[in-house]
Design a protein around this motif. Structure first.
Motif, PDB file in Angstrom:
ATOM      1  N   ARG A 175      -8.415  -6.746  -4.015  1.00 36.01           N
ATOM      2  CA  ARG A 175      -7.905  -6.036  -2.807  1.00 36.01           C
ATOM      3  C   ARG A 175      -6.695  -7.146  -2.404  1.00 36.01           C
ATOM      4  O   ARG A 175      -6.560  -8.272  -2.582  1.00 36.01           O
ATOM      5  CB  ARG A 175      -8.782  -5.886  -1.784  1.00 36.01           C
ATOM      6  N   PRO A 184       0.682   2.725  -6.252  1.00 32.02           N
ATOM      7  CA  PRO A 184      -0.577   2.222  -5.944  1.00 32.02           C
ATOM      8  C   PRO A 184      -1.106   1.135  -6.978  1.00 32.02           C
ATOM      9  O   PRO A 184      -2.004   0.135  -6.502  1.00 32.02           O
ATOM     10  CB  PRO A 184      -1.463   3.488  -6.075  1.00 32.02           C
ATOM     11  N   ASN A 241       0.696  -1.282   0.040  1.00 36.36           N
ATOM     12  CA  ASN A 241      -0.002   0.059   0.042  1.00 36.36           C
ATOM     13  C   ASN A 241       0.663   1.154   0.153  1.00 36.36           C
ATOM     14  O   ASN A 241       0.170   2.285  -0.234  1.00 36.36           O
ATOM     15  CB  ASN A 241      -0.845   0.145   1.237  1.00 36.36           C
ATOM     16  N   GLU A 242       2.207   1.258   0.389  1.00 38.50           N
ATOM     17  CA  GLU A 242       2.806   2.258   0.542  1.00 38.50           C
ATOM     18  C   GLU A 242       4.213   2.320   0.043  1.00 38.50           C
ATOM     19  O   GLU A 242       4.588   3.267  -0.922  1.00 38.50           O
ATOM     20  CB  GLU A 242       3.119   2.814   2.142  1.00 38.50           C
TER      21      GLU A 242
END
Length: 208
Positions: A66, A50, A45-46
């Protein structure tokens, strides 16, 4: 050849984290290394862009939308196959603890190659006000998981062959004491080889 149980699972691990393979195989290798749920989420996520993981290959069909769903699929399989840490994994952890008690810094799964691993180990040694260290690279842990072979490097920041050999003997004796099958010819420039190791760590406690 001894290797991790996840190689015979629905989601076998990547050969190495240095080269991205499928989403699920990379997650599998992260679990084999004992990474936490929080760290894996942070990576996807980081650390990555993205959309990067969404463009990565996957053999799961239909493809989860997801990253949390990917992690759950792989971690559920991991939990089923590896209910507890192996004896060798516990012994490797103990080696690090006992070496540091003896004033020898220990770096494990840090640094891609020997030069980088030595950098991390030397930083720890300075923090302990020590000159001696032992280390295993990221590539070493890749090999340990997939083949059961672990190479352990060692050195001293004191520029003396005798000091290097002394550190090597300490490390060799500790590996022997922990039942890790070390082989070393006493050469201060040669790493210690441990064979026939089953390295399996229990799933980190923060996984849902």
């Amino acid at each position: 050849m001894i290797r991790h149980a996840m190689f015979d699972s629905a989601y076998p691990p990547s050969d190495s984290l240095s080269v991205m393979e499928t989403v699920e195989s990379d997650i599998s290798m992260m679990l084999c290394r004992g990474q936490t749920y929080e760290k894996i989420l942070w990576y996807y996520n980081e650390f990555l862009d993205p959309d990067e993981w969404q463009e990565q290959a996957s053999n799961i069909n239909p493809r989860p939308e997801r990253i949390e769903d990917y992690i759950k699929l792989v971690s559920d399989e991991y939990r089923r196959l590896v209910p507890k840490s192996s004896a060798h994994a516990k012994s490797i952890y103990d080696v690090g603890w006992f070496l540091e008690e003896a004033g020898i810094a220990w770096s494990f799964d840090e640094g891609f190659d020997q030069s980088e691993a030595a950098y991390y180990a030397q930083r720890k040694a300075r923090a302990y006000d020590s000159n001696d260290y032992a280390c295993c690279t990221i590539q070493d842990v890749d090999r340990l998981i997939s083949t059961g072979v672990l190479y352990v490097g060692f050195s001293s920041m004191i520029a003396s062959k005798e000091e290097h050999e002394k550190t090597g003997r300490w490390v060799y004796n500790e590996l022997t004491e922990r039942g890790l099958n070390p082989e070393w010819d006493g050469d201060a420039s040669a790493r210690i080889k441990c064979s026939n190791l089953l390295y399996e760590v229990k799933l980190a406690p923060d996984f849902p």
